[in-house]
Design an enzyme around this catalytic site. Structure first.
Site, PDB file in Angstrom:
ATOM      1  N   SER A 153       0.802  -1.230   0.000  1.00  0.00           N
ATOM      2  CA  SER A 153       0.000   0.000   0.000  1.00  0.00           C
ATOM      3  C   SER A 153       0.835   1.282   0.000  1.00  0.00           C
ATOM      4  O   SER A 153       0.520   2.211  -0.754  1.00  0.00           O
ATOM      5  CB  SER A 153      -0.973  -0.012   1.178  1.00  0.00           C
ATOM      6  OG  SER A 153      -1.895  -1.042   0.979  1.00  0.00           O
ATOM      7  N   LYS A 169     -10.090  -5.129  10.652  1.00  0.00           N
ATOM      8  CA  LYS A 169     -11.185  -4.699   9.780  1.00  0.00           C
ATOM      9  C   LYS A 169     -12.561  -4.794  10.443  1.00  0.00           C
ATOM     10  O   LYS A 169     -13.450  -4.012  10.146  1.00  0.00           O
ATOM     11  CB  LYS A 169     -11.211  -5.563   8.516  1.00  0.00           C
ATOM     12  CG  LYS A 169     -10.249  -5.102   7.452  1.00  0.00           C
ATOM     13  CD  LYS A 169     -10.430  -5.939   6.196  1.00  0.00           C
ATOM     14  CE  LYS A 169      -9.473  -5.488   5.128  1.00  0.00           C
ATOM     15  NZ  LYS A 169      -9.571  -6.283   3.903  1.00  0.00           N
ATOM     16  N   ASN A 209     -12.386  -0.981   5.567  1.00  0.00           N
ATOM     17  CA  ASN A 209     -10.976  -0.917   5.142  1.00  0.00           C
ATOM     18  C   ASN A 209     -10.506   0.512   4.880  1.00  0.00           C
ATOM     19  O   ASN A 209      -9.337   0.733   4.592  1.00  0.00           O
ATOM     20  CB  ASN A 209     -10.699  -1.806   3.922  1.00  0.00           C
ATOM     21  CG  ASN A 209     -11.138  -1.159   2.624  1.00  0.00           C
ATOM     22  OD1 ASN A 209     -12.055  -0.334   2.621  1.00  0.00           O
ATOM     23  ND2 ASN A 209     -10.495  -1.514   1.538  1.00  0.00           N
ATOM     24  N   ASP A 239     -13.179  -2.698  -0.646  1.00  0.00           N
ATOM     25  CA  ASP A 239     -12.783  -4.027  -1.147  1.00  0.00           C
ATOM     26  C   ASP A 239     -13.813  -4.590  -2.124  1.00  0.00           C
ATOM     27  O   ASP A 239     -13.462  -5.201  -3.130  1.00  0.00           O
ATOM     28  CB  ASP A 239     -12.650  -5.025   0.027  1.00  0.00           C
ATOM     29  CG  ASP A 239     -11.310  -4.899   0.736  1.00  0.00           C
ATOM     30  OD1 ASP A 239     -10.350  -4.373   0.130  1.00  0.00           O
ATOM     31  OD2 ASP A 239     -11.224  -5.315   1.904  1.00  0.00           O
ATOM     32  N   ALA A 285     -14.801 -17.383   5.002  1.00  0.00           N
ATOM     33  CA  ALA A 285     -15.947 -16.599   5.486  1.00  0.00           C
ATOM     34  C   ALA A 285     -15.497 -15.435   6.369  1.00  0.00           C
ATOM     35  O   ALA A 285     -16.228 -14.995   7.248  1.00  0.00           O
ATOM     36  CB  ALA A 285     -16.900 -17.521   6.250  1.00  0.00           C
ATOM     37  N   GLY A 326     -13.331 -11.452   6.617  1.00  0.00           N
ATOM     38  CA  GLY A 326     -13.632 -10.076   6.198  1.00  0.00           C
ATOM     39  C   GLY A 326     -13.733  -9.928   4.691  1.00  0.00           C
ATOM     40  O   GLY A 326     -14.688  -9.312   4.187  1.00  0.00           O
ATOM     41  N   TYR A 383      -2.159 -12.336  -3.841  1.00  0.00           N
ATOM     42  CA  TYR A 383      -1.314 -11.816  -4.942  1.00  0.00           C
ATOM     43  C   TYR A 383       0.169 -12.071  -4.688  1.00  0.00           C
ATOM     44  O   TYR A 383       1.018 -11.661  -5.466  1.00  0.00           O
ATOM     45  CB  TYR A 383      -1.576 -10.313  -5.150  1.00  0.00           C
ATOM     46  CG  TYR A 383      -1.607  -9.526  -3.875  1.00  0.00           C
ATOM     47  CD1 TYR A 383      -0.452  -9.072  -3.284  1.00  0.00           C
ATOM     48  CD2 TYR A 383      -2.827  -9.281  -3.240  1.00  0.00           C
ATOM     49  CE1 TYR A 383      -0.491  -8.374  -2.095  1.00  0.00           C
ATOM     50  CE2 TYR A 383      -2.877  -8.591  -2.046  1.00  0.00           C
ATOM     51  CZ  TYR A 383      -1.703  -8.130  -1.481  1.00  0.00           C
ATOM     52  OH  TYR A 383      -1.751  -7.457  -0.294  1.00  0.00           O
ATOM     53  N   GLY A 417      -5.204 -11.535  -7.027  1.00  0.00           N
ATOM     54  CA  GLY A 417      -5.877 -10.371  -6.435  1.00  0.00           C
ATOM     55  C   GLY A 417      -5.127  -9.055  -6.546  1.00  0.00           C
ATOM     56  O   GLY A 417      -5.506  -8.085  -5.890  1.00  0.00           O
TER      57      GLY A 417
HETATM   58  P1  NAP Z   1      -9.789 -13.263   7.524  1.00  0.00           P
HETATM   59  O1  NAP Z   1     -10.828 -12.276   7.914  1.00  0.00           O
HETATM   60  O2  NAP Z   1      -8.847 -13.755   8.555  1.00  0.00           O
HETATM   61  O3  NAP Z   1     -10.583 -14.522   6.876  1.00  0.00           O
HETATM   62  C1  NAP Z   1      -9.884 -15.644   6.370  1.00  0.00           C
HETATM   63  C2  NAP Z   1     -10.858 -16.798   6.145  1.00  0.00           C
HETATM   64  O4  NAP Z   1     -10.069 -17.901   5.678  1.00  0.00           O
HETATM   65  C3  NAP Z   1     -11.576 -17.299   7.396  1.00  0.00           C
HETATM   66  O5  NAP Z   1     -12.801 -17.864   7.039  1.00  0.00           O
HETATM   67  C4  NAP Z   1     -10.598 -18.354   7.892  1.00  0.00           C
HETATM   68  O6  NAP Z   1     -11.191 -19.340   8.729  1.00  0.00           O
HETATM   69  C5  NAP Z   1     -10.197 -19.002   6.586  1.00  0.00           C
HETATM   70  N1  NAP Z   1      -8.941 -19.729   6.727  1.00  0.00           N
HETATM   71  C6  NAP Z   1      -7.794 -19.286   7.298  1.00  0.00           C
HETATM   72  N2  NAP Z   1      -6.844 -20.249   7.258  1.00  0.00           N
HETATM   73  C7  NAP Z   1      -7.443 -21.327   6.664  1.00  0.00           C
HETATM   74  C8  NAP Z   1      -6.995 -22.631   6.359  1.00  0.00           C
HETATM   75  N3  NAP Z   1      -5.759 -23.029   6.636  1.00  0.00           N
HETATM   76  N4  NAP Z   1      -7.863 -23.477   5.755  1.00  0.00           N
HETATM   77  C9  NAP Z   1      -9.116 -23.095   5.450  1.00  0.00           C
HETATM   78  N5  NAP Z   1      -9.603 -21.850   5.736  1.00  0.00           N
HETATM   79  C10 NAP Z   1      -8.767 -20.999   6.326  1.00  0.00           C
HETATM   80  O7  NAP Z   1      -8.886 -12.700   6.341  1.00  0.00           O
HETATM   81  P2  NAP Z   1      -9.318 -11.734   5.140  1.00  0.00           P
HETATM   82  O8  NAP Z   1      -9.182 -10.313   5.512  1.00  0.00           O
HETATM   83  O9  NAP Z   1     -10.635 -12.196   4.627  1.00  0.00           O
HETATM   84  O10 NAP Z   1      -8.141 -12.037   4.086  1.00  0.00           O
HETATM   85  C11 NAP Z   1      -8.029 -13.306   3.501  1.00  0.00           C
HETATM   86  C12 NAP Z   1      -7.072 -13.292   2.332  1.00  0.00           C
HETATM   87  O11 NAP Z   1      -7.493 -12.372   1.336  1.00  0.00           O
HETATM   88  C13 NAP Z   1      -5.643 -12.879   2.710  1.00  0.00           C
HETATM   89  O12 NAP Z   1      -4.753 -13.676   1.969  1.00  0.00           O
HETATM   90  C14 NAP Z   1      -5.571 -11.440   2.247  1.00  0.00           C
HETATM   91  O13 NAP Z   1      -4.246 -11.043   1.907  1.00  0.00           O
HETATM   92  C15 NAP Z   1      -6.438 -11.501   1.001  1.00  0.00           C
HETATM   93  N6  NAP Z   1      -7.023 -10.188   0.658  1.00  0.00           N
HETATM   94  C16 NAP Z   1      -6.695  -9.665  -0.547  1.00  0.00           C
HETATM   95  C17 NAP Z   1      -7.233  -8.458  -0.909  1.00  0.00           C
HETATM   96  C18 NAP Z   1      -6.882  -7.884  -2.252  1.00  0.00           C
HETATM   97  O14 NAP Z   1      -7.087  -6.669  -2.449  1.00  0.00           O
HETATM   98  N7  NAP Z   1      -6.397  -8.667  -3.189  1.00  0.00           N
HETATM   99  C19 NAP Z   1      -8.115  -7.767  -0.058  1.00  0.00           C
HETATM  100  C20 NAP Z   1      -8.428  -8.348   1.167  1.00  0.00           C
HETATM  101  C21 NAP Z   1      -7.873  -9.570   1.516  1.00  0.00           C
HETATM  102  P3  NAP Z   1     -10.895 -19.329  10.311  1.00  0.00           P
HETATM  103  O15 NAP Z   1     -11.639 -18.128  10.841  1.00  0.00           O
HETATM  104  O16 NAP Z   1     -11.395 -20.630  10.761  1.00  0.00           O
HETATM  105  O17 NAP Z   1      -9.400 -19.160  10.472  1.00  0.00           O
END
Ligand code: NAP
Length: 289
Positions: free
Chosen positions: A22, A76, A97, A112, A140, A142, A233, A254
């Site tokens: 960022s 978040k 965000n 997002d 499931a 953020g 990404y 992403g």
């Molecule tokens: P988050 O709120 O922590 O949610 C992650 C989700 O994935 C939860 O449901 C979590 O389940 C699950 N998970 C984690 N480890 C797992 C595993 N080993 N096996 C199966 N499920 C698993 O995170 P987030 O903010 O949504 O971000 C998730 C990903 O998206 C990250 O890699 C982040 O860098 C990426 N992202 C990218 C962008 C973009 O602009 N490209 C924007 C936002 C996020 P539990 O709760 O059970 O752990």
């Protein structure tokens, strides 16, 4: 709005932030737009340890010494109660965000969902002509909330599939009661999986340094006509993308979403069109190193 004469202070709250792209994107954009400002990282540990730092930063915004903040993992969702107002999207998504300040009041927004949607259109223009709009969202958390909101709003039938079924069901129940119905099923029990036309990975599975992991079961065939969007990404081609491509699917990472959500935050803060190419270039150049 004209560029301010004083330094424009922006930044990102999260933990850890060592690999964040960022500052590169925003500082390049500020420079290109002629804003004398800086975008910096504010590492804030998870709560309760980080609570005092978080409140300090929001306090600085309220008195106008910081003009805008982005928020990422793990804050978040827990920052929702710390702002005065929520945009309609942030309210339904249940995650923030981007924070802005006006007259000492903080507004929480979410870019997002629109960042995802814009890049989805850009990467897969043919998706728009798909008659069957069935999507599976892996995870499931953020970002799953932002993705589910974006897809549901644009006519997709969305199934949330997460390792903790209760987390997926909670998301589905909240969205459905807000008038945005989505369903929650484990992947293997998902009805019409073979007819799915879009798979979105919102889990961090496969992200650096665990680049050989994939959230898709090895023995499960991909739906033949599906497109795959992985929010990760780093690396630029995840193990999931690699196996989907081998099975004949089109796949995207992403990076474009990252650039677009940043550009949208820039526009909210500055009131000016964002130099989109600069956001994308800064992200791509760094990832290619
Ligand atoms: P988050 O709120 O922590 O949610 C992650 C989700 O994935 C939860 O449901 C979590 O389940 C699950 N998970 C984690 N480890 C797992 C595993 N080993 N096996 C199966 N499920 C698993 O995170 P987030 O903010 O949504 O971000 C998730 C990903 O998206 C990250 O890699 C982040 O860098 C990426 N992202 C990218 C962008 C973009 O602009 N490209 C924007 C936002 C996020 P539990 O709760 O059970 O752990």
């Amino acid at each position: 709005m004209n560029p301010p004469s004083e330094t424009f202070r922006l930044g990102l709250i999260g933990w850890p932030l060592a690999h964040s792209l960022s500052p590169l994107m925003h500082n390049a954009a500020l420079k290109a737009a002629g804003f004398p400002g800086e975008y910096r990282l504010y590492p804030v540990p998870p709560l309760p340890e980080g609570e005092a730092s978080l409140l300090d930063l929001l306090g600085e915004m309220k008195i106008g010494s910081i003009q805008g903040l982005n928020v990422t993992i793990p804050h978040k969702q827990n920052i929702l109660n710390q702002v005065d107002l929520l945009s309609p999207a942030a309210k339904i998504i249940g995650a923030i965000n981007t924070i802005t300040v006006q007259n000492g009041l903080l507004t929480g927004d979410n870019t997002d969902w629109l960042g995802f949607l814009s890049d989805l259109d850009y990467q897969f223009p043919d998706l728009n002509s798909e008659k069957s709009r069935l999507a599976v969202v892996l995870g499931a958390g953020g970002s799953a909330r932002a993705v589910a909101y974006a897809l549901q709003l644009t006519g997709w039938q969305v199934n949330i599939s997460a390792r903790r079924l209760e987390q997926a069901q909670q998301l589905a129940a909240e969205f459905s009661s807000a008038g945005h119905p989505v369903s929650a099923w484990p992947l293997l029990q998902c009805a019409k999986l073979s007819e799915t036309t879009l798979i979105v990975n919102t889990t961090p599975v496969g992200m650096f340094p665990y680049t050989t992991s994939s959230p898709w079961p090895v023995d499960l065939h991909f739906p033949k006509q599906a497109f795959l969007y992985d929010l990760i990404y780093n690396p630029i081609e995840t193990a999931l993308m690699k196996s989907a491509r081998s099975a004949g699917l089109l796949a995207a990472n992403g990076l474009g979403m990252l650039a677009e959500q940043g550009a949208l935050a820039f526009e909210i803060w500055t009131g000016q069109p964002a130099p989109r190419e600069i956001f994308r270039q800064a992200a791509v150049e760094r990832t290619a190193l």
